[in-house]
Design a protein around this motif. Structure first.
Motif, PDB file in Angstrom:
ATOM      1  N   ARG A   7       0.879  -1.190  -0.075  1.00 45.23           N
ATOM      2  CA  ARG A   7      -0.089  -0.023  -0.025  1.00 45.23           C
ATOM      3  C   ARG A   7       0.978   1.134   0.126  1.00 45.23           C
ATOM      4  O   ARG A   7       1.908   1.213   0.804  1.00 45.23           O
ATOM      5  N   PHE A   8       0.412   2.080  -0.970  1.00 37.65           N
ATOM      6  CA  PHE A   8       1.246   3.424  -1.070  1.00 37.65           C
ATOM      7  C   PHE A   8       0.175   4.459  -0.529  1.00 37.65           C
ATOM      8  O   PHE A   8      -0.724   4.651  -1.171  1.00 37.65           O
ATOM      9  N   TYR A   9       0.529   5.453   0.616  1.00 39.35           N
ATOM     10  CA  TYR A   9      -0.127   6.279   1.146  1.00 39.35           C
ATOM     11  C   TYR A   9       0.155   7.615   0.556  1.00 39.35           C
ATOM     12  O   TYR A   9      -0.679   8.813   0.768  1.00 39.35           O
ATOM     13  N   LYS A  10       1.561   7.943  -0.254  1.00 36.77           N
ATOM     14  CA  LYS A  10       1.819   9.332  -0.754  1.00 36.77           C
ATOM     15  C   LYS A  10       2.493   8.883  -1.885  1.00 36.77           C
ATOM     16  O   LYS A  10       3.409   8.021  -2.213  1.00 36.77           O
ATOM     17  N   SER A  11       2.502   9.918  -2.809  1.00 33.95           N
ATOM     18  CA  SER A  11       3.339   9.975  -3.897  1.00 33.95           C
ATOM     19  C   SER A  11       4.930   9.821  -3.724  1.00 33.95           C
ATOM     20  O   SER A  11       5.836   8.765  -4.323  1.00 33.95           O
ATOM     21  N   SER A  12       5.244  10.554  -2.670  1.00 33.35           N
ATOM     22  CA  SER A  12       6.810  10.550  -2.434  1.00 33.35           C
ATOM     23  C   SER A  12       7.077   8.966  -1.673  1.00 33.35           C
ATOM     24  O   SER A  12       8.072   8.691  -1.885  1.00 33.35           O
ATOM     25  N   THR A  13       6.205   8.508  -0.803  1.00 38.92           N
ATOM     26  CA  THR A  13       6.405   6.987  -0.429  1.00 38.92           C
ATOM     27  C   THR A  13       6.756   6.213  -1.587  1.00 38.92           C
ATOM     28  O   THR A  13       7.800   5.390  -1.590  1.00 38.92           O
ATOM     29  N   PHE A  14       6.003   6.167  -2.603  1.00 42.39           N
ATOM     30  CA  PHE A  14       6.458   5.423  -3.624  1.00 42.39           C
ATOM     31  C   PHE A  14       7.657   5.769  -4.296  1.00 42.39           C
ATOM     32  O   PHE A  14       8.471   4.802  -4.603  1.00 42.39           O
ATOM     33  N   SER A  19      13.384   3.904  -4.968  1.00 39.58           N
ATOM     34  CA  SER A  19      14.727   4.011  -4.906  1.00 39.58           C
ATOM     35  C   SER A  19      15.809   2.924  -4.209  1.00 39.58           C
ATOM     36  O   SER A  19      17.219   2.888  -4.383  1.00 39.58           O
ATOM     37  N   PHE A  20      14.931   2.162  -3.703  1.00 38.78           N
ATOM     38  CA  PHE A  20      15.687   0.978  -2.953  1.00 38.78           C
ATOM     39  C   PHE A  20      15.448  -0.548  -3.539  1.00 38.78           C
ATOM     40  O   PHE A  20      16.144  -1.382  -3.541  1.00 38.78           O
ATOM     41  N   ILE A  26       9.774  -4.288  -8.710  1.00 45.06           N
ATOM     42  CA  ILE A  26       8.952  -3.373  -8.432  1.00 45.06           C
ATOM     43  C   ILE A  26       7.648  -3.843  -9.301  1.00 45.06           C
ATOM     44  O   ILE A  26       6.394  -4.066  -9.062  1.00 45.06           O
ATOM     45  N   GLY A  27       8.073  -4.167 -10.704  1.00 44.25           N
ATOM     46  CA  GLY A  27       6.895  -4.780 -11.556  1.00 44.25           C
ATOM     47  C   GLY A  27       6.169  -5.942 -11.093  1.00 44.25           C
ATOM     48  O   GLY A  27       5.032  -6.016 -11.628  1.00 44.25           O
TER      49      GLY A  27
END
Length: 71
Positions: A7-14, A19-20, A26-27
């Motif tokens: 679950r992603f709660y903010k675009s910055s979190t995604f 970056s990791f 990710i796909g």
């Protein structure tokens, strides 16, 4: 059996998450988005969330997960 949904709660979190990890990792994820801005960030990175919550809050994403998996 329920698969893990990230679950992603903010675009910055995604963005920070990306970056990791490598693109192929990710796909393979099952992603859920809390709202349209986060969904747009996911899509701009070349991915597609399973769903976007109708209400952009914790209750909204919880309900969206339940609805998606029909629990």
């Amino acid at each position: 059996m329920i698969s893990t949904t990230h679950r992603f709660y903010k675009s910055s979190t995604f963005a920070n998450f990306c970056s990791f990890y490598q693109a192929d990792q990710i796909g393979r994820l099952k992603m859920a988005s809390i709202g349209t801005i986060t969904t747009r960030a996911i899509q701009e990175a070349g991915y597609e969330p399973l769903f976007t919550a109708k209400k952009s809050n914790a209750e909204g994403i919880t309900n969206a997960i339940i609805e998606y998996y029909q629990l």
